[in-house]
Design an enzyme around this catalytic site. Structure first.
Site, PDB file in Angstrom:
ATOM      1  N   PHE A  55      15.283  22.960   8.870  1.00 18.65           N
ATOM      2  CA  PHE A  55      14.544  22.337   7.928  1.00 18.65           C
ATOM      3  C   PHE A  55      13.583  21.190   8.208  1.00 18.65           C
ATOM      4  CE2 PHE A  55      12.530  20.999  13.131  1.00 18.65           C
ATOM      5  CZ  PHE A  55      12.284  19.387  13.022  1.00 18.65           C
ATOM      6  N   LYS A  77      22.015  29.500   2.855  1.00 18.12           N
ATOM      7  CA  LYS A  77      22.668  28.054   3.685  1.00 18.12           C
ATOM      8  C   LYS A  77      21.663  27.598   4.394  1.00 18.12           C
ATOM      9  CE  LYS A  77      22.902  26.599   7.695  1.00 18.12           C
ATOM     10  NZ  LYS A  77      22.835  25.172   7.756  1.00 18.12           N
ATOM     11  N   GLU A  96      20.949  21.325   7.730  1.00 17.14           N
ATOM     12  CA  GLU A  96      22.398  20.621   7.183  1.00 17.14           C
ATOM     13  C   GLU A  96      21.285  19.008   7.415  1.00 17.14           C
ATOM     14  OE1 GLU A  96      22.068  22.347   9.691  1.00 17.14           O
ATOM     15  OE2 GLU A  96      22.523  21.426  10.927  1.00 17.14           O
ATOM     16  N   SER A 102      14.690  28.199  14.925  1.00 14.81           N
ATOM     17  CA  SER A 102      14.689  28.595  16.888  1.00 14.81           C
ATOM     18  C   SER A 102      14.821  29.631  16.640  1.00 14.81           C
ATOM     19  CB  SER A 102      15.752  26.947  16.838  1.00 14.81           C
ATOM     20  OG  SER A 102      16.993  27.069  17.463  1.00 14.81           O
ATOM     21  N   CYS A 106       6.393  26.150  11.930  1.00 13.29           N
ATOM     22  CA  CYS A 106       6.321  26.973  12.845  1.00 13.29           C
ATOM     23  C   CYS A 106       5.107  27.431  12.887  1.00 13.29           C
ATOM     24  CB  CYS A 106       7.507  27.898  12.641  1.00 13.29           C
ATOM     25  SG  CYS A 106       6.406  28.849  10.789  1.00 13.29           S
ATOM     26  N   GLU A 151       8.213  25.342  23.013  1.00 11.89           N
ATOM     27  CA  GLU A 151       8.192  25.063  22.172  1.00 11.89           C
ATOM     28  C   GLU A 151       7.703  23.499  21.538  1.00 11.89           C
ATOM     29  OE1 GLU A 151       9.798  26.221  18.334  1.00 11.89           O
ATOM     30  OE2 GLU A 151       8.139  26.206  16.866  1.00 11.89           O
TER      31      GLU A 151
HETATM   32  P1  NAD Z   1      17.773  25.339  14.212  1.00 10.09           P
HETATM   33  O1  NAD Z   1      17.322  26.904  14.615  1.00 10.09           O
HETATM   34  O2  NAD Z   1      18.344  24.406  14.887  1.00 10.09           O
HETATM   35  O3  NAD Z   1      17.836  25.534  12.148  1.00 10.09           O
HETATM   36  C1  NAD Z   1      18.565  26.917  11.982  1.00 10.09           C
HETATM   37  C2  NAD Z   1      19.372  26.977  11.391  1.00 10.09           C
HETATM   38  O4  NAD Z   1      20.280  27.369  12.551  1.00 10.09           O
HETATM   39  C3  NAD Z   1      19.889  25.879  10.129  1.00 10.09           C
HETATM   40  O5  NAD Z   1      20.215  25.890   8.397  1.00 10.09           O
HETATM   41  C4  NAD Z   1      20.975  25.089  10.972  1.00 10.09           C
HETATM   42  O6  NAD Z   1      22.061  24.530  10.508  1.00 10.09           O
HETATM   43  C5  NAD Z   1      21.074  26.427  12.330  1.00 10.09           C
HETATM   44  N1  NAD Z   1      21.995  26.301  13.461  1.00 10.09           N
HETATM   45  C6  NAD Z   1      21.588  25.697  14.491  1.00 10.09           C
HETATM   46  N2  NAD Z   1      22.342  25.730  14.931  1.00 10.09           N
HETATM   47  C7  NAD Z   1      22.994  26.620  14.761  1.00 10.09           C
HETATM   48  C8  NAD Z   1      24.318  27.515  15.730  1.00 10.09           C
HETATM   49  N3  NAD Z   1      24.006  27.142  17.458  1.00 10.09           N
HETATM   50  N4  NAD Z   1      24.787  28.275  15.215  1.00 10.09           N
HETATM   51  C9  NAD Z   1      24.286  28.728  14.356  1.00 10.09           C
HETATM   52  N5  NAD Z   1      23.425  28.411  13.440  1.00 10.09           N
HETATM   53  C10 NAD Z   1      22.575  27.082  14.019  1.00 10.09           C
HETATM   54  O7  NAD Z   1      15.836  25.394  13.416  1.00 10.09           O
HETATM   55  P2  NAD Z   1      15.246  23.659  13.691  1.00 10.09           P
HETATM   56  O8  NAD Z   1      15.307  23.107  13.978  1.00 10.09           O
HETATM   57  O9  NAD Z   1      15.937  23.504  11.644  1.00 10.09           O
HETATM   58  O10 NAD Z   1      13.583  24.399  12.894  1.00 10.09           O
HETATM   59  C11 NAD Z   1      12.570  24.288  14.103  1.00 10.09           C
HETATM   60  C12 NAD Z   1      12.478  26.329  13.501  1.00 10.09           C
HETATM   61  O11 NAD Z   1      12.320  26.840  12.970  1.00 10.09           O
HETATM   62  C13 NAD Z   1      11.492  26.173  15.464  1.00 10.09           C
HETATM   63  O12 NAD Z   1      11.815  26.929  15.913  1.00 10.09           O
HETATM   64  C14 NAD Z   1      10.377  26.196  13.958  1.00 10.09           C
HETATM   65  O13 NAD Z   1       8.894  27.336  15.121  1.00 10.09           O
HETATM   66  C15 NAD Z   1      11.338  27.337  13.787  1.00 10.09           C
HETATM   67  N6  NAD Z   1      10.769  27.855  12.705  1.00 10.09           N
HETATM   68  C16 NAD Z   1      10.130  29.137  12.067  1.00 10.09           C
HETATM   69  C17 NAD Z   1       9.764  30.048  11.646  1.00 10.09           C
HETATM   70  C18 NAD Z   1       8.833  31.540  11.338  1.00 10.09           C
HETATM   71  O14 NAD Z   1       8.524  31.266  10.086  1.00 10.09           O
HETATM   72  N7  NAD Z   1       8.424  31.217  12.215  1.00 10.09           N
HETATM   73  C19 NAD Z   1       9.839  28.496  10.329  1.00 10.09           C
HETATM   74  C20 NAD Z   1       9.858  27.402   9.949  1.00 10.09           C
HETATM   75  C21 NAD Z   1       9.725  27.408  11.256  1.00 10.09           C
END
Ligand code: NAD
Length: 505
Positions: free
Chosen positions: A157, A181, A184, A234, A289, A389
């Site tokens: 997000f 994808k 959401e 994440s 991140c 985090e």
């Molecule tokens: P998230 O992991 O909750 O979601 C990422 C994606 O995974 C979304 O599209 C979501 O729909 C999907 N998802 C969520 N739960 C899921 C599940 N149980 N099973 C399968 N798919 C699922 O992450 P977020 O909260 O949207 O973003 C924040 C996180 O992203 C932080 O940890 C941040 O550090 C990380 N991030 C990392 C970078 C990097 O380049 N290293 C960059 C941006 C964000």
């Protein structure tokens, strides 16, 4: 999840086979403005049939797109970068409404993605193979960097413009087709960027989008016709995606969570350093991140706590649309409650709460998910606020005596996304650059996200997979190297004896 049957709010569409289509799902979620709680749209959780239709369209389109001349591919992205520029204000406004960050920062989010699109348009110089002449008598060897098929991207997000633009432009310009994808939580700006991509000339089926959560992500991981997945999000979900998709033989790259430390040496420029710490830890409400979440104050720099606190206190909290605001709301009520719980845990674990950002007054936006800049001093490894985090505007201050201690602390932390050092000494900076075990290092630069001619190179616990999502590494990720060894005989050449050895004779 919010289920809603109301029809007054617009629905977010799927993109399948070149058309924006309404989902037939019964499962929907609200897209909510985090500053006001206004419902902006409803996003569908795509059905298995819709995911199948998107992959099938991408698979069909690949058969022709893979052979599209380089110039034709490059020209689409040249046009695309202009369309993004022309629509910058609208894109930023959509982004701020659904994600919360300030309008100037939303433009930054779009701009850092636009840079990747610009880079993609120079594909003619990027997707070049090698050639060695006369590797044996009359034999040449050369390589082709060929596209691999249908690739998929799963995005978080926090950068709903930049991160999708890290992915599909490089995948498509190298000759692949793509299934995206988006998060959401804030899919609307991503969809506007996809509309512009179609307007730029991306043919039907080459770019597809499905929305959803766990089920859709698992379907993407399992699908036999998807050859590669780029995931950003994440650590928990990224680790799951890496193993599940890897089990079906896909290429997978996962950029994941972080705990980025900045080292402050006592010889650093005080004003510039304090400004950099405040901007990098509280900007975007800490939801980056690459945000600085730990400042390691070395020696006499430990006397700078009051300056850092004063700077944090001076920042303006408010809706991202308001002029002069520095810190917008957190993306959701759940994110807000999680950050507040971690702040409370920091207090009960014994860290010193030097600046308390809980429940800041934000006139006119009382229902927004606001947390103001929050600073803990005397933070120690083992405390939850150090180990987890937080992904909110919370800065942990840790004091150490020497640079060696600072390097040791950072190298013991499992994450490896980014780090920075503030110093006026070239020798100190070079020592840090050599010995620090983190993939992206800033020297007097607080958020060292590389520009697109390089690649995003987070490391250790922040990444699974070898290759990063843009730059030269993305060319390798999205292509298969085919190596050709060729000999052409003149008709007049005399036939040789049968060669039963491995040597090229
Ligand atoms: P998230 O992991 O909750 O979601 C990422 C994606 O995974 C979304 O599209 C979501 O729909 C999907 N998802 C969520 N739960 C899921 C599940 N149980 N099973 C399968 N798919 C699922 O992450 P977020 O909260 O949207 O973003 C924040 C996180 O992203 C932080 O940890 C941040 O550090 C990380 N991030 C990392 C970078 C990097 O380049 N290293 C960059 C941006 C964000």
């Amino acid at each position: 999840m919010n289920y809603s049957t109301a029809t007054v709010v617009p629905t977010v569409k799927l993109l399948i086979d070149g058309r924006m289509v309404e989902s037939r799902t019964t499962q929907w979620r609200n897209v909510v403005n985090p500053a006001t709680q206004a419902v902006l749209a409803r996003v569908p959780f795509a059905t298995p049939e819709e995911v199948e239709a998107a992959v099938s369209s991408a698979n069909k389109a690949f058969q022709t797109w893979r052979k599209t001349p380089i110039g034709a591919r490059a020209r689409i992205f040249l046009k695309y970068q202009q369309l993004i520029r022309d629509n910058m204000s609208e894109l930023a406004a959509i982004l701020t409404a659904e994600q919360g960050k300030t309008l100037p920062d939303a433009e930054g989010d779009v701009f850092r993605g636009l840079e990747v699109v610009e880079h993609a348009s120079s594909i003619g110089n990027l997707q070049l193979g090698d050639l060695a002449n006369n590797v044996a008598n009359g034999v040449d060897t050369y390589t082709l960097l060929q596209p691999i098929g249908v690739c998929a991207g799963i995005t978080p997000f926090n950068f709903p413009a930049m991160i999708p633009l890290w992915m599909f432009p490089m995948a498509i310009v190298t000759g692949n087709t793509f299934l995206l994808k988006p998060s959401e939580q804030d899919p609307m700006v991503t969809m506007r960027l996809c509309e512009l991509a179609l307007e730029a000339g991306i043919p039907p089926g080459v770019l597809n989008v499905v929305h959803g959560g766990e089920d859709v992500v698992n379907a993407i991981c399992d699908h036999k016709n998807i050859k590669a997945i780029s995931f950003v999000g994440s650590t928990k979900v990224g680790t799951h995606v890496y193993h599940r998709a890897g089990a079906t033989g896909k290429r997978v790259q996962c950029m994941m969570g972080a705990k980025n430390h900045a080292v402050v040496m006592p010889d650093a420029n005080r004003e510039q350093t304090v400004n950099a710490l405040a901007g990098a830890s509280f900007g975007a409400a800490g939801q980056r991140c690459m945000a600085i979440s730990v400042a390691v104050l070395v020696g006499d720099a430990q006397h700078w706590v009051s300056d850092i606190v004063a700077k944090g206190r001076s920042l303006k909290i408010g809706a991202g649309t308001e002029v002069g605001v520095d810190v917008g709301p957190l993306v959701s009520c759940a994110a807000h409650d999680r950050v507040i719980a971690l702040i409370e845990k920091g207090v009960s674990d014994g860290a010193m709460l030097a600046l308390d950002g809980r429940a800041p007054p934000v006139p006119g936006f009382e229902s927004g998910n606001f947390v103001g800049p929050t600073i803990f001093s005397d933070v120690k490894p083992g405390m939850s606020i150090y180990e987890q985090e937080i992904f909110g505007p919370v800065l942990c201050l840790v004091g150490v005596r020497t640079l060696d201690e600072a390097i040791d602390l950072i190298n013991r932390n499992p994450n490896g996304n980014g780090t920075a050092i503030f110093t006026q000494s070239g020798a100190t900076a070079r020592r840090f650059q050599e010995d620090i075990d983190v993939g992206q290092v800033g020297i007097n630069v607080p958020i060292p996200v590389p520009v697109p001619m390089f690649s995003f190179t987070g490391s250790r616990g922040s990444k699974l997979g070898d290759l990063g999502p843009y730059g030269r590494q993305a060319i390798m990720f999205y292509t298969q190297t085919k190596t050709i060894t060729a000999r052409w005989f003149d008709d007049s050449e005399l036939a040789q004896r049968v060669n039963t050895t491995i040597n090229l004779k």
